[in-house]
Design a protein around this motif. Structure first.
Motif, mmCIF file in Angstrom:
data_model
loop_
_atom_site.group_PDB
_atom_site.id
_atom_site.type_symbol
_atom_site.label_atom_id
_atom_site.label_comp_id
_atom_site.label_asym_id
_atom_site.label_seq_id
_atom_site.Cartn_x
_atom_site.Cartn_y
_atom_site.Cartn_z
ATOM 1 N N VAL A 318 0.824 -1.219 0.000
ATOM 2 C CA VAL A 318 0.000 0.000 0.000
ATOM 3 C C VAL A 318 0.852 1.261 0.000
ATOM 4 O O VAL A 318 0.343 2.366 0.077
ATOM 5 C CB VAL A 318 -0.994 0.078 1.199
ATOM 6 C CG1 VAL A 318 -2.006 -1.055 1.108
ATOM 7 C CG2 VAL A 318 -0.284 0.098 2.531
ATOM 8 N N ASP A 319 2.165 1.102 -0.101
ATOM 9 C CA ASP A 319 3.052 2.257 -0.135
ATOM 10 C C ASP A 319 2.736 3.131 -1.339
ATOM 11 O O ASP A 319 2.354 2.644 -2.394
ATOM 12 C CB ASP A 319 4.510 1.786 -0.210
ATOM 13 C CG ASP A 319 5.501 2.917 -0.001
ATOM 14 O OD1 ASP A 319 5.832 3.192 1.163
ATOM 15 O OD2 ASP A 319 5.908 3.545 -0.991
ATOM 16 N N LYS A 320 2.935 4.450 -1.166
ATOM 17 C CA LYS A 320 2.627 5.394 -2.242
ATOM 18 C C LYS A 320 3.504 5.162 -3.468
ATOM 19 O O LYS A 320 3.189 5.606 -4.550
ATOM 20 C CB LYS A 320 2.816 6.833 -1.761
ATOM 21 C CG LYS A 320 1.682 7.316 -0.876
ATOM 22 C CD LYS A 320 1.665 8.827 -0.752
ATOM 23 C CE LYS A 320 2.855 9.343 0.019
ATOM 24 N NZ LYS A 320 2.900 8.948 1.421
ATOM 25 N N VAL A 322 4.094 2.399 -4.863
ATOM 26 C CA VAL A 322 3.614 1.302 -5.701
ATOM 27 C C VAL A 322 2.893 1.878 -6.922
ATOM 28 O O VAL A 322 2.024 2.714 -6.806
ATOM 29 C CB VAL A 322 2.636 0.398 -4.914
ATOM 30 C CG1 VAL A 322 1.994 -0.623 -5.839
ATOM 31 C CG2 VAL A 322 3.358 -0.294 -3.781
ATOM 32 N N LEU A 323 3.308 1.470 -8.107
ATOM 33 C CA LEU A 323 2.649 1.904 -9.347
ATOM 34 C C LEU A 323 2.120 0.672 -10.055
ATOM 35 O O LEU A 323 2.884 -0.234 -10.389
ATOM 36 C CB LEU A 323 3.660 2.591 -10.268
ATOM 37 C CG LEU A 323 3.925 4.080 -10.054
ATOM 38 C CD1 LEU A 323 4.892 4.587 -11.110
ATOM 39 C CD2 LEU A 323 2.642 4.886 -10.105
ATOM 40 N N ASP A 324 0.817 0.634 -10.287
ATOM 41 C CA ASP A 324 0.219 -0.506 -10.986
ATOM 42 C C ASP A 324 0.666 -1.843 -10.411
ATOM 43 O O ASP A 324 1.031 -2.767 -11.159
ATOM 44 C CB ASP A 324 0.545 -0.445 -12.482
ATOM 45 C CG ASP A 324 -0.218 0.691 -13.148
ATOM 46 O OD1 ASP A 324 -1.298 1.046 -12.646
ATOM 47 O OD2 ASP A 324 0.262 1.195 -14.164
ATOM 48 N N ARG B 34 -5.247 3.019 -14.174
ATOM 49 C CA ARG B 34 -6.227 1.946 -14.374
ATOM 50 C C ARG B 34 -7.320 1.965 -13.327
ATOM 51 O O ARG B 34 -8.339 1.290 -13.448
ATOM 52 C CB ARG B 34 -5.511 0.589 -14.329
ATOM 53 C CG ARG B 34 -4.563 0.370 -15.517
ATOM 54 C CD ARG B 34 -4.036 -1.050 -15.527
ATOM 55 N NE ARG B 34 -3.701 -1.489 -14.173
ATOM 56 C CZ ARG B 34 -3.306 -2.713 -13.855
ATOM 57 N NH1 ARG B 34 -3.215 -3.644 -14.792
ATOM 58 N NH2 ARG B 34 -3.001 -3.029 -12.605
ATOM 59 N N ASN B 91 -3.800 3.779 -5.810
ATOM 60 C CA ASN B 91 -2.503 4.451 -5.727
ATOM 61 C C ASN B 91 -2.572 5.856 -6.311
ATOM 62 O O ASN B 91 -3.652 6.363 -6.614
ATOM 63 C CB ASN B 91 -1.416 3.593 -6.394
ATOM 64 C CG ASN B 91 -1.669 3.388 -7.871
ATOM 65 O OD1 ASN B 91 -2.164 4.280 -8.547
ATOM 66 N ND2 ASN B 91 -1.326 2.222 -8.377
ATOM 67 N N ARG B 92 -1.418 6.466 -6.460
ATOM 68 C CA ARG B 92 -1.348 7.863 -6.904
ATOM 69 C C ARG B 92 -1.870 8.110 -8.298
ATOM 70 O O ARG B 92 -2.075 9.252 -8.684
ATOM 71 C CB ARG B 92 0.113 8.300 -6.925
ATOM 72 C CG ARG B 92 0.666 8.597 -5.590
ATOM 73 C CD ARG B 92 2.098 9.065 -5.781
ATOM 74 N NE ARG B 92 2.725 9.214 -4.488
ATOM 75 C CZ ARG B 92 3.971 9.597 -4.312
ATOM 76 N NH1 ARG B 92 4.725 9.858 -5.367
ATOM 77 N NH2 ARG B 92 4.469 9.710 -3.104
ATOM 78 N N THR B 93 -2.027 7.048 -9.082
ATOM 79 C CA THR B 93 -2.500 7.252 -10.459
ATOM 80 C C THR B 93 -4.010 7.071 -10.560
ATOM 81 O O THR B 93 -4.568 7.080 -11.650
ATOM 82 C CB THR B 93 -1.825 6.270 -11.439
ATOM 83 O OG1 THR B 93 -2.247 4.941 -11.120
ATOM 84 C CG2 THR B 93 -0.308 6.364 -11.351
#
Lengths: 362, 362
Positions: A318-320, A322-324, B34, B91-93
């Motif tokens: 759940v860390d910020k 993490v991308l996709d 996504r 997440n951030r996206t």
């Protein structure tokens, strides 16, 4: 006293570093209106609140004293600040002053970001950690039960006043926690500064004011340089999170406040160094230098015994960063240079997580 | 369909206005990642949630359904959005989509501003009021028991999708509330638009889609023009608050939600017109035109019987437009031009406040 300017165009601001800085000339030029709200906590207030208020006699000063500790870095506490502001009828020209460590700074900055959609604030960090880290860069916010710093805003202070005198009353463990971040700046950005820290760690750990001022200056300089390059954290700024992804997992697992943030970063840095070595970027001697310096700064150098790898993976997911679904970590290419990558074999990460207590073994 | 671009440099965004706009091509170009989180309320969800979700099949869609009403525009409800985002590991996206009226838009925008220090959001306003007002301009936030919209942020949406079809299910009182803001745009900025509204108010009030689309387009155009000139509300943007200082006092006194926002703005606009006339800026005929048009739009044209002048003064004193204790009001120089001023005799303001019910007398 030295002054460092964080260069962000029209939102540029000075960081004053030195001793005996609680004087009107460091505050008044940065207060636009007549109203001031000092936000502090019940540990710092007895030590420094009256001294600060005495310098602000020209203003209409209100205060709010929150409970001390990371466990109170919550939306509910920020709401206390809103209550105080509205009860004292503070308007859009008010200036908030954060008098305390990173928790107070983050909450006050966030309250300033959101009160009437944005008012001014000044940081008066009273811990080494907040002087070198959370008072620079404009990150503000609070924790959520499901993750640290998940709620917040980017909001730059009008000025930061980093007084080394206030470190005299700082508990030893908190000094160590601050040194973890200082060491981090050397590791990610400046091998010479890392070597300087190796030469002066004993004096720093003993609280030598002149050495601390030098360390704070160089740390803020590095952070200001990185932040000015990358205010919104798309690239190089992520380097500042060395040790933080592992560290946040430790903090979350232990419950906020059980580990000091800097302590968790210390252990997390050691884990990042270990994984960097497994990837072939650091050699055994580099790892040894890092372990030794962290230890001399009084820091933990391994995660808690009771934290299994699975728990780390779960919390890091759940860390910020993490991308996709891809876990990205800040690792070290060498001492003095970091990198952000998700391109590492999962097996090596597992080895680092499984090493656990062994990371502390010399 | 018409497209209006709000010109804010790199944060520019389109407003799509027309019918049947719930199609993938209006959403997909504005969703970067996504993950999508739809935020809506328990009144709108049964009507439009499935229809919207059906257009987003390419994405990982989560939803959070909040209770309907201004009384729920609180930090606690925004926290529900954070809970949902973290539980679904956004997440951030991620992109938040606000599906609802102004309350949902303001809270969703604020949640987007603060989640991980800022993520994208799209506005899908489902009331006339939010289509012409709260979905344009980047103001987001929540109420506090001591004042409306006291906590918030400036955060621009990636796109606004204003579908006139959804107005078919809107209660009549809410259509009137939206018309109050439409009339406001004519009053502060465009005498010709005001005259156009006088010519077409019957059709608008009966819900004619083509007329409504025209009114929405011109309203958004005026607001976009004003906001682009003055994003941070230092000057001309304050004109948009015509009737709002009086109106907020009415809303606060009655308890949030007892008056619709637009209804309070209607009564507040009448009070501002009355004071403008007492200052010699409007003549009796102007005031009469304003009163008649508000009335034809189904709006209240005087404050509640039980609100004494003292109560107005007390509530208006915490308004965001108060600077150094000086109450500033948006008043009318003429139909089509506003001004912000604190330079009016207190005695005239008292006459307006004392007029009360008499404002409604023809």
């Amino acid at each position: 006293m030295q002054t460092l300017t964080v260069d962000l165009g029209e939102r540029s601001y000075p960081i004053y570093i030195g001793s005996e800085l609680f004087t009107p000339e460091h505050f008044q030029p940065h207060i636009a209106g007549r109203q001031v709200m000092i936000v502090t906590n019940d540990r710092v207030a007895p030590l420094y609140l009256q001294r600060l208020k005495a310098q602000l006699s020209h203003f209409q000063v209100s205060e709010v004293i929150l409970p001390d500790g990371e466990a109170y870095k919550t939306l509910a506490q920020v709401n206390q600040i809103f209550d105080a502001l509205l009860q004292a009828r503070h308007n859009r020209t008010t200036t908030l002053i954060a008098l305390g460590g990173g928790v107070i700074g983050d909450m006050t900055g966030f309250a300033a970001a959101c009160y009437q959609r944005g008012v001014d604030f000044i940081q008066v960090p009273t811990t080494l950690l907040s002087q070198v880290d959370s008072s620079v860069g404009g990150k503000t916010g609070v924790n959520h039960p499901l993750g640290k710093n998940m709620i917040g805003a980017f909001h730059q202070p009008r000025a930061v006043i980093a007084d080394t005198q206030v470190l005299k009353t700082l508990p030893k463990a908190e000094l160590s926690a601050g040194l973890a971040e200082v060491i981090k700046y050397g590791l990610i950005y400046d091998a010479d500064f890392f070597a300087w820290l190796e030469a002066h760690m004993d004096g720093l750990y003993q609280g030598d004011s002149a050495l601390l001022a030098q360390a704070i200056y160089r740390s803020c300089e590095i952070k200001a340089e990185v932040v000015a390059q990358d205010e919104r954290e798309s690239g190089i700024r992520a380097w500042l999170n060395l040790g933080h992804t592992f560290g946040h997992a430790i903090e979350t697992d232990a419950g906020y406040g059980a580990w000091l943030h800097g302590e968790a970063v210390g252990a997390g840095t050691m884990m990042a160094a270990d994984l960097s070595a497994r990837l072939g970027w650091l050699n055994a001697q580099d790892v040894e230098r890092i372990r030794t310096l962290l230890q001399r700064a009084g820091l933990p150098i391994c995660p808690p015994l009771e934290m299994p790898p699975q728990r780390f993976l779960e919390l890091m997911a759940v860390d910020k960063k993490v991308l996709d679904g891809q876990l990205r970590l800040v690792l070290l290419k060498k001492i003095g240079e970091a990198t952000v990558t998700s391109d590492f074999p999962q097996a090596l990460l597992m080895q680092t997580l499984e090493a656990g207590q062994a990371l502390g073994k010399l």
